[in-house]
Design a protein around this motif. Structure first.
Motif, PDB file in Angstrom:
ATOM      1  N   UNK A  10       0.707  -1.259   0.214  1.00 19.58           N
ATOM      2  CA  UNK A  10       0.166  -0.137   0.094  1.00 19.58           C
ATOM      3  C   UNK A  10       0.732   1.395  -0.105  1.00 19.58           C
ATOM      4  N   UNK A  11       0.060   2.238   0.423  1.00 22.54           N
ATOM      5  CA  UNK A  11       0.695   3.748   0.428  1.00 22.54           C
ATOM      6  C   UNK A  11       1.669   3.742   1.748  1.00 22.54           C
ATOM      7  N   UNK A  12       2.747   4.576   1.710  1.00 25.58           N
ATOM      8  CA  UNK A  12       3.544   4.822   2.610  1.00 25.58           C
ATOM      9  C   UNK A  12       2.778   5.875   3.679  1.00 25.58           C
ATOM     10  N   UNK A  13       2.861   5.646   4.797  1.00 26.17           N
ATOM     11  CA  UNK A  13       2.204   6.658   5.795  1.00 26.17           C
ATOM     12  C   UNK A  13       2.613   8.080   5.564  1.00 26.17           C
ATOM     13  N   UNK A  14       1.751   8.854   5.969  1.00 23.94           N
ATOM     14  CA  UNK A  14       1.903  10.439   6.088  1.00 23.94           C
ATOM     15  C   UNK A  14       3.369  10.648   6.558  1.00 23.94           C
ATOM     16  N   UNK A  15       4.023  11.627   5.739  1.00 22.08           N
ATOM     17  CA  UNK A  15       5.412  11.862   6.478  1.00 22.08           C
ATOM     18  C   UNK A  15       6.375  11.095   5.839  1.00 22.08           C
ATOM     19  N   UNK A  16       6.053  10.125   5.039  1.00 21.01           N
ATOM     20  CA  UNK A  16       6.969   9.293   4.604  1.00 21.01           C
ATOM     21  C   UNK A  16       6.744   9.220   2.780  1.00 21.01           C
ATOM     22  N   UNK A  39       7.694   6.879  -0.387  1.00 20.74           N
ATOM     23  CA  UNK A  39       7.925   5.301  -0.802  1.00 20.74           C
ATOM     24  C   UNK A  39       8.671   5.439  -2.081  1.00 20.74           C
ATOM     25  N   UNK A  40       9.777   4.780  -2.184  1.00 24.47           N
ATOM     26  CA  UNK A  40      10.486   4.300  -3.451  1.00 24.47           C
ATOM     27  C   UNK A  40      10.334   2.920  -3.744  1.00 24.47           C
ATOM     28  N   UNK A  41      10.402   2.628  -5.184  1.00 22.83           N
ATOM     29  CA  UNK A  41      10.318   1.097  -5.419  1.00 22.83           C
ATOM     30  C   UNK A  41       9.580   0.899  -6.770  1.00 22.83           C
ATOM     31  N   UNK A 101      12.761   2.788  -8.154  1.00 25.41           N
ATOM     32  CA  UNK A 101      14.061   2.242  -8.014  1.00 25.41           C
ATOM     33  C   UNK A 101      13.504   0.773  -7.983  1.00 25.41           C
ATOM     34  N   UNK A 102      14.856  -0.076  -7.929  1.00 22.50           N
ATOM     35  CA  UNK A 102      14.809  -1.473  -7.859  1.00 22.50           C
ATOM     36  C   UNK A 102      14.712  -1.578  -6.477  1.00 22.50           C
ATOM     37  N   UNK A 103      13.843  -2.550  -5.931  1.00 25.48           N
ATOM     38  CA  UNK A 103      13.637  -2.730  -4.587  1.00 25.48           C
ATOM     39  C   UNK A 103      12.753  -2.027  -3.765  1.00 25.48           C
ATOM     40  N   UNK A 104      12.699  -1.841  -2.622  1.00 26.95           N
ATOM     41  CA  UNK A 104      11.749  -0.851  -2.065  1.00 26.95           C
ATOM     42  C   UNK A 104      12.485  -0.074  -0.936  1.00 26.95           C
ATOM     43  N   UNK A 105      12.102   1.347  -0.780  1.00 31.92           N
ATOM     44  CA  UNK A 105      12.794   1.822   0.368  1.00 31.92           C
ATOM     45  C   UNK A 105      11.724   2.978   0.905  1.00 31.92           C
TER      46      UNK A 105
END
Length: 179
Positions: free
Chosen positions: A137-143, A145-147, A157-161
């Motif tokens: 899902x979506x990253x929480x507010x204040x964050x 997401x990369x992926x 990006x490759x992977x997830x961060x």
């Protein structure tokens, strides 16, 4: 979506029906009927209409609902209490006669069954995904997401961060001030 709409319009034209109002056009899940905003608007619209439409046209009955018995109850209410039929334009099936109505009910139950099978197959994979350290899902507010599957192409990006963003930093500072 557009293909379904065009198909319904062609069916209506070919069979002498006039489309008085269109609903949908969004990608809402057909699993939970009364949690779908567009679906609720459709039901309210036809129930409150002074001049009731003859039918609701749907290309595939599974797009009407995937709730199984709940959907059958809704169709029964629409046909018996409101006087509005359902027409599946891909097959021409209609609730106008009992035999076709039962076929539509079978299709509604099949749609529910499909959802259950799909869930049985996807839940274990989703569990494995989370256990491997990935976020669903979506990253929480204040964050941010990369992926590989994010909607913002700049964040692919490759992977997830997941990283704290400027809003998150402000939120963190406000918590520091309170303590």
């Amino acid at each position: 979506m557009e293909g379904q709409i065009n198909s319904i319009k062609k069916y209506a034209q070919d069979n002498g029906y006039t489309i008085t109002k269109e609903h949908g056009g969004t990608y809402e899940s057909a699993k939970g009927d009364l949690t779908r905003k567009e679906f609720k608007q459709l039901l309210e619209s036809v129930k409150k209409a002074k001049r009731k439409p003859y039918a609701i046209a749907i290309k595939f009955i599974s797009r009407f609902s995937r709730s199984g018995g709940g959907a059958i109850g809704l169709v029964e209410e629409l046909v018996n209490n409101v006087g509005i039929h359902l027409i599946e334009t891909s097959t021409g099936l209609s609730t106008e006669n009992e035999k076709e109505r039962l076929e539509i009910y079978d299709k509604l139950l099949d749609s529910r069954r499909e959802n259950m099978v799909r869930l049985e197959r996807t839940l274990p994979a989703m569990k494995d995904f989370v256990e491997e350290g990935f976020w669903l899902g979506k990253a929480p507010r204040g964050y941010t997401m990369y992926g590989e599957r994010v909607t913002n192409f700049a964040n692919r990006i490759e992977g997830q961060r997941i990283e704290i963003n400027d809003d998150g930093k402000i939120f963190a500072k406000s918590l520091e001030l309170e303590s």
